[in-house]
Design an enzyme around this catalytic site. Structure first.
Site, PDB file in Angstrom:
ATOM      1  N   ASP A  20      -8.882  44.115   0.442  1.00  0.00           N
ATOM      2  CA  ASP A  20      -7.880  44.456   1.446  1.00  0.00           C
ATOM      3  C   ASP A  20      -8.547  45.046   2.681  1.00  0.00           C
ATOM      4  O   ASP A  20      -9.488  45.852   2.578  1.00  0.00           O
ATOM      5  CB  ASP A  20      -6.908  45.483   0.842  1.00  0.00           C
ATOM      6  CG  ASP A  20      -5.734  45.796   1.734  1.00  0.00           C
ATOM      7  OD1 ASP A  20      -4.988  44.863   2.062  1.00  0.00           O
ATOM      8  OD2 ASP A  20      -5.564  46.976   2.091  1.00  0.00           O
ATOM      9  N   GLU A  29     -24.914  40.741 -10.587  1.00  0.00           N
ATOM     10  CA  GLU A  29     -25.323  41.270 -11.891  1.00  0.00           C
ATOM     11  C   GLU A  29     -24.561  40.607 -13.033  1.00  0.00           C
ATOM     12  O   GLU A  29     -24.958  40.721 -14.201  1.00  0.00           O
ATOM     13  CB  GLU A  29     -25.075  42.785 -11.945  1.00  0.00           C
ATOM     14  CG  GLU A  29     -25.860  43.600 -10.930  1.00  0.00           C
ATOM     15  CD  GLU A  29     -25.383  45.053 -10.893  1.00  0.00           C
ATOM     16  OE1 GLU A  29     -24.553  45.435 -11.743  1.00  0.00           O
ATOM     17  OE2 GLU A  29     -25.832  45.796 -10.005  1.00  0.00           O
TER      18      GLU A  29
END
Length: 553
Positions: free
Chosen positions: A216, A267
């Site tokens: 957002d 990751e």
């Protein structure tokens, strides 16, 4: 423009070609009967989404919140608000979505928190200059006694962008920045503690198995040094999409944040995706958010805001493919979301309606609903033929228009209240969905409760009413998405064709796509075999406000 080939960016990651369906949880499906949608409601409707053919869902905020701004004021980033269920409900929804081959993207709100967040409550009790205050943008006021705000910035929701607090000893104190509502204080993203906290929040949800984040206000977070005075133009979009050099939008420092987040995402296995909500003045600026080491997607708001005009639409498609392709990213295409007037109404407006203003009972330029729906179906027919990724907003597959006649007493958007009713805001695109033509709340729940009133005429848009109608908007969407997938339209080349000044026309391999945005039918010639018509018609003349996919003998 004829025979000019444009190539979509390469790559096999799922998000490059996905059709992603936005769920606004409070308005999607309600199993508790309290009038507000919930996570079990989403789980209960996953088969409907599977049948639509989408690849992923994006959930607007469901995290713990006092709901001053429909969940975009987060009090706890690691839990589910009881309105929507529990973390166990989320995990079940996620597992059931994955079992159906549907990926899940969650909304993350990093620009600001709720004023009920533990950090902000600590800041109110702490002293100026403290570690607790440093997590947010606190400043001393101007004037002899600090009685004036630190600068003249105006909130997106109306009124000033600063709020003065009362210190713990009862004296007038510092001011804090809130780009949006007074209940949404902005974080200070120059603070390493804030950055580390959000790395931890990302990992919390990634560890649960989410496939990505919609970010957002991705062009906010960093403010210009010195917080210089600034006032937008009177007709400027509230989110800054039309202006350069806004000191709280699009600052260069945001890119360091997303490079950092990109490393966190890397990751994890499975092509996890970051998609940014960034309202910027040009496509070239927008593309900076999706350079190879930053976000993976960003919403194409210039495309969303393009008027029903053939030249403008050709230009934005061409420029989008060029700008995003230049940084190795896919173009994204979107026509509606929870912040804008639904495109079944917006594309037929006859007066200006800046982003965030909305439409209400007293608005000028209200659309003709027949023209609006025809243009919406045609626009979607074009959008789902384009290379890249497409975003759908819940209910657009039903052809839902904007709910324009919501009585004042039911409105809930902060914009309505902060502007004293001058701007209607976004409630009209957020009304709960109609699932069944008969029954309480059109099948949204079993009690008939609804946090925003549903228009009576929505019975004809109900999903069950459209399922059996071959010509319905729902079945048009199903057909488009299935053909898009089977023909691999998310990748590959686009070759422009010439079908006249009022047409948007191009070829995707053997498939021709033409939309008529003019005032007279367009003759397509002989040997045409239609695959999709946005509105049924006979012969080879494409009617106005209509689009088609076809092959030639």
């Amino acid at each position: 423009m004829a025979d000019l080939e444009q190539i979509a960016s390469p790559g096999s990651e799922w998000w490059r070609t996905a059709v992603i369906y936005q769920i606004y949880p409070r308005s999607f499906s309600d199993t508790s009967g309290d009038g507000i949608g919930d996570l079990p409601g989403i789980t209960s409707r996953l088969d409907d989404l599977k049948s639509l053919g989408i690849d992923a869902i994006w959930l607007s905020p469901f995290m713990t919140s006092p709901q001053k701004d429909a969940g975009y004021d987060v009090a706890d980033y690691r839990d589910v608000d009881p309105l929507f269920g529990t973390l166990a409900d989320f995990d079940e929804m996620l597992a059931q979505a994955h079992a159906r081959g549907i990926r899940v993207i969650v909304d993350l709100v990093p620009n600001h928190s709720s004023d009920q967040h533990v950090w902000f409550q600590q800041a109110l009790k702490a002293a100026p200059g403290s570690r607790e205050r440093a997590r947010y943008v606190f400043r001393d006021g101007r004037g002899e006694h600090g009685e004036l705000p630190p600068n003249n910035w105006e909130s997106v929701f109306g009124g000033g962008m600063w709020q003065r607090i009362t210190e713990a000893d009862g004296t007038p104190g510092q001011w804090y920045l809130h780009i949006f509502d007074v209940s949404q204080p902005d974080f200070d993203w120059t603070n390493e503690e804030v950055r580390e906290e959000f790395r931890s929040i990302l990992r919390f949800w990634l560890d649960r198995g989410v496939d990505g984040f919609r970010v957002d206000v991705a062009h906010g977070m960093i403010k210009a040094d010195g917080l210089p005075d600034y006032l937008p133009a009177a007709d400027a979009d509230s989110m800054g999409g039309g202006e350069e050099n806004v000191p709280y939008w699009g600052q260069d420092g945001v890119h360091d944040i997303y490079r950092d987040w990109h490393r966190v995402m890397a990751e994890y296995d499975g092509d996890r995706a970051l998609c940014g909500e960034a309202w910027l003045p040009t496509l070239e600026r927008t593309a900076l958010w999706v350079r190879p080491d930053e976000m993976h997607q960003t919403f194409n708001f210039p495309y969303l805001m393009t008027p029903w005009d053939a030249t403008a639409l050709r230009d934005v498609i061409r420029d989008s493919l060029s700008a995003f392709g230049a940084v190795g990213a896919p173009s994204t295409w979107v026509l509606s979301n929870h912040d804008v007037i639904r495109h079944a109404s917006r594309l037929a407006l006859t007066a200006d309606s800046p982003q965030g203003d909305g439409i209400g009972p007293k608005s000028a330029g209200k659309p003709d609903p027949v023209i609006g729906l025809s243009r919406a179906r045609a626009a979607t027919t074009v959008m789902l033929s384009l290379p890249g990724s497409a975003y759908l907003f819940q209910g657009e597959e039903l052809g839902l228009p904007e709910a324009m006649e919501i009585p004042d007493e039911f409105r809930q958007d902060p914009t309505w209240f902060r502007t004293g009713g001058e701007r209607y805001g976004r409630d009209g695109c957020r009304v709960p969905l109609p699932w069944t033509a008969d029954g309480p709340a059109f099948g949204f729940n079993e009690t008939g409760e609804s946090w925003l009133p549903q228009p009576d005429e929505w019975a004809r848009f109900a999903r069950d009413a459209e399922e059996g109608d071959a010509g319905s908007t729902l079945n048009l969407y199903k057909h488009l998405i299935a053909e898009r997938r089977s023909r691999g339209l998310g990748t590959g080349s686009l070759v422009w064709e010439d079908a006249g000044a009022d047409a948007v026309a191009f070829r995707r391999g053997e498939l021709h796509v033409v939309a008529n945005l003019g005032s007279e039918p367009i003759e397509l010639g002989e040997g045409v075999t239609f695959l999709v018509q946005s509105e049924p018609f006979d012969g080879s003349a494409l009617p106005v406000n209509t689009a088609a996919w076809f092959t030639r003998a």
